[in-house]
Design a protein around this motif. Structure first.
Motif, short mmCIF file in Angstrom:
data_model
loop_
_atom_site.label_atom_id
_atom_site.label_comp_id
_atom_site.label_asym_id
_atom_site.label_seq_id
_atom_site.Cartn_x
_atom_site.Cartn_y
_atom_site.Cartn_z
N ASP A 60 0.60 -1.15 0.08
CA ASP A 60 0.11 0.17 -0.03
C ASP A 60 0.91 1.27 -0.20
O ASP A 60 1.67 1.54 1.18
CB ASP A 60 -0.97 0.03 1.45
CG ASP A 60 -1.88 1.17 1.35
OD1 ASP A 60 -1.43 2.14 1.06
OD2 ASP A 60 -2.91 0.92 1.70
N GLU A 61 0.75 2.03 -0.95
CA GLU A 61 1.87 3.10 -1.22
C GLU A 61 1.80 4.03 -0.14
O GLU A 61 2.52 4.76 0.21
CB GLU A 61 1.39 3.92 -2.57
CG GLU A 61 1.97 3.11 -3.77
CD GLU A 61 1.93 3.81 -5.11
OE1 GLU A 61 1.43 5.05 -5.17
OE2 GLU A 61 1.75 2.92 -5.86
N LYS A 62 0.21 4.22 0.35
CA LYS A 62 0.03 5.33 1.52
C LYS A 62 0.62 4.86 2.97
O LYS A 62 1.23 5.80 3.79
CB LYS A 62 -1.45 5.58 1.34
CG LYS A 62 -1.82 6.74 2.18
CD LYS A 62 -3.36 6.43 2.53
CE LYS A 62 -4.22 7.60 2.06
NZ LYS A 62 -5.80 7.58 2.26
N THR A 63 0.31 3.56 3.10
CA THR A 63 0.63 3.31 4.60
C THR A 63 1.99 2.38 4.53
O THR A 63 2.80 2.08 5.62
CB THR A 63 -0.30 2.19 5.15
OG1 THR A 63 -0.45 1.00 4.30
CG2 THR A 63 -1.51 2.81 5.36
N GLY A 64 2.67 1.92 3.37
CA GLY A 64 3.59 1.21 3.22
C GLY A 64 3.40 -0.36 3.79
O GLY A 64 4.37 -1.24 3.85
N ASP A 65 2.07 -0.67 4.05
CA ASP A 65 1.90 -2.07 4.51
C ASP A 65 1.80 -2.97 3.25
O ASP A 65 1.35 -2.67 2.38
CB ASP A 65 0.46 -2.19 5.63
CG ASP A 65 0.51 -1.20 6.60
OD1 ASP A 65 1.67 -1.21 7.19
OD2 ASP A 65 -0.54 -0.67 7.05
N THR A 66 2.07 -4.27 3.84
CA THR A 66 1.78 -5.58 2.68
C THR A 66 0.24 -5.76 2.79
O THR A 66 -0.16 -5.87 3.99
CB THR A 66 2.90 -6.46 2.94
OG1 THR A 66 4.20 -6.20 3.00
CG2 THR A 66 2.65 -7.65 2.06
N ILE A 67 -0.25 -5.60 1.73
CA ILE A 67 -1.71 -5.97 1.79
C ILE A 67 -1.85 -7.61 0.89
O ILE A 67 -1.35 -7.65 0.03
CB ILE A 67 -2.69 -5.20 0.98
CG1 ILE A 67 -2.51 -3.77 1.47
CG2 ILE A 67 -4.12 -5.56 0.77
CD1 ILE A 67 -2.76 -3.59 2.78
N LEU A 68 -2.30 -8.41 1.77
CA LEU A 68 -2.53 -9.94 0.94
C LEU A 68 -3.82 -9.94 0.56
O LEU A 68 -4.92 -9.75 1.15
CB LEU A 68 -2.42 -11.03 2.20
CG LEU A 68 -2.51 -12.22 1.82
CD1 LEU A 68 -1.20 -12.61 0.93
CD2 LEU A 68 -2.23 -13.27 2.89
N MET A 69 -3.93 -10.35 -0.69
CA MET A 69 -5.16 -10.41 -1.40
C MET A 69 -5.49 -12.20 -1.62
O MET A 69 -4.55 -12.54 -1.76
CB MET A 69 -5.08 -9.71 -2.77
CG MET A 69 -5.15 -8.40 -2.83
SD MET A 69 -6.43 -7.66 -2.03
CE MET A 69 -7.64 -7.47 -3.58
N GLN A 70 -6.59 -12.45 -1.38
CA GLN A 70 -7.00 -13.80 -1.56
C GLN A 70 -8.16 -13.82 -2.55
O GLN A 70 -9.24 -13.11 -2.55
CB GLN A 70 -7.53 -14.38 -0.07
CG GLN A 70 -7.80 -15.70 -0.41
CD GLN A 70 -8.66 -16.46 0.87
OE1 GLN A 70 -8.05 -16.06 2.15
NE2 GLN A 70 -9.69 -17.32 0.76
N GLN A 71 -8.29 -14.92 -3.24
CA GLN A 71 -9.39 -15.07 -4.14
C GLN A 71 -10.53 -15.78 -3.49
O GLN A 71 -10.13 -17.10 -2.73
CB GLN A 71 -9.08 -16.14 -5.37
CG GLN A 71 -9.97 -16.12 -6.40
CD GLN A 71 -9.51 -16.80 -7.58
OE1 GLN A 71 -9.06 -17.90 -7.64
NE2 GLN A 71 -9.42 -15.91 -8.90
N TYR A 72 -11.46 -15.28 -3.50
CA TYR A 72 -12.94 -16.04 -3.09
C TYR A 72 -13.82 -16.39 -4.23
O TYR A 72 -13.63 -16.09 -5.16
CB TYR A 72 -13.53 -15.03 -1.91
CG TYR A 72 -12.89 -14.63 -0.71
CD1 TYR A 72 -13.20 -15.21 0.32
CD2 TYR A 72 -11.67 -13.74 -0.88
CE1 TYR A 72 -12.31 -14.96 1.64
CE2 TYR A 72 -11.27 -13.42 0.29
CZ TYR A 72 -11.49 -13.82 1.51
OH TYR A 72 -10.72 -13.50 2.87
N TYR A 73 -14.95 -16.81 -3.90
CA TYR A 73 -15.88 -17.12 -4.86
C TYR A 73 -17.13 -16.57 -4.64
O TYR A 73 -17.82 -16.81 -3.48
CB TYR A 73 -15.90 -18.70 -5.26
CG TYR A 73 -14.88 -19.27 -5.60
CD1 TYR A 73 -14.34 -19.02 -7.09
CD2 TYR A 73 -13.72 -19.58 -4.68
CE1 TYR A 73 -13.01 -19.43 -7.42
CE2 TYR A 73 -12.51 -19.95 -5.36
CZ TYR A 73 -12.15 -19.78 -6.70
OH TYR A 73 -10.82 -20.36 -7.15
#
Length: 167
Positions: A60-73
């Motif tokens: 995340d450019e604003k916070t520097g945090d790593t954002i983990l995305m998961q695929q749901y259905y």
């Protein structure tokens, strides 16, 4: 006679719902995240990958945090071809439908479900937390409303960030 058929159908649906699996093997339990416990992103990624989930991360450019995305259905529950049941049968199917959705939530396979507020073709949605489309589709199609023909299912992959609540 109609009442006996109705009860037999209800018992059959309940038995199927109680005893059916989606595969010969027990499906893996979905991963839930309590961000209050601060799991490491790398640990969570490893766990999800080992369970067969599709994931990616970004910074995340604003916070520097790593954002983990998961695929749901996301399963769209649409009006089915057979909506001619008597009010008593429709009410029973609705109760079985709600029990099915509660079971999916309790067992961790569905994260959220709900009806739409209009009277359109798409009646509601359920977001499945499963590693594969095949598993989500199988679970969605076990819904007694679907097996009775009152609803049909349309499932699509959907991405969301882990640990972000609805607001």
């Amino acid at each position: 006679m109609e009442r006996i058929a109705f009860f037999a159908f209800s018992i059959l649906c309940f038995a199927l719902l109680s005893s059916c699996g989606t595969d010969e093997k027990t499906p893996p339990k979905p991963v839930t995240v309590d961000m209050q416990e601060s799991p490491t992103v790398s640990g969570l990624k490893k766990d999800l990958e080992e369970r067969g989930y599709e994931i990616f991360d970004y910074i995340d450019e604003k916070t520097g945090d790593t954002i983990l995305m998961q695929q749901y259905y996301i399963a769209f529950l649409k009006s089915g071809p057979d909506r001619s049941q008597s009010p008593e049968v429709a009410d029973s199917l609705q109760a079985l439908h709600m029990a099915h959705l509660a079971r999916m939530y309790e067992e961790g396979y569905a994260d959220i479900s709900g009806p739409f507020g209009d009277d359109g073709e798409i009646r509601g949605i359920t977001i499945y937390n499963t590693p594969t489309l095949k598993m989500a589709d199988s679970l969605a199609n076990m819904d007694p409303m679907v097996t009775a023909g009152r609803l049909v299912i349309e499932v699509h992959p959907w991405w969301a960030a882990k640990g972000f609540p609805l607001r």
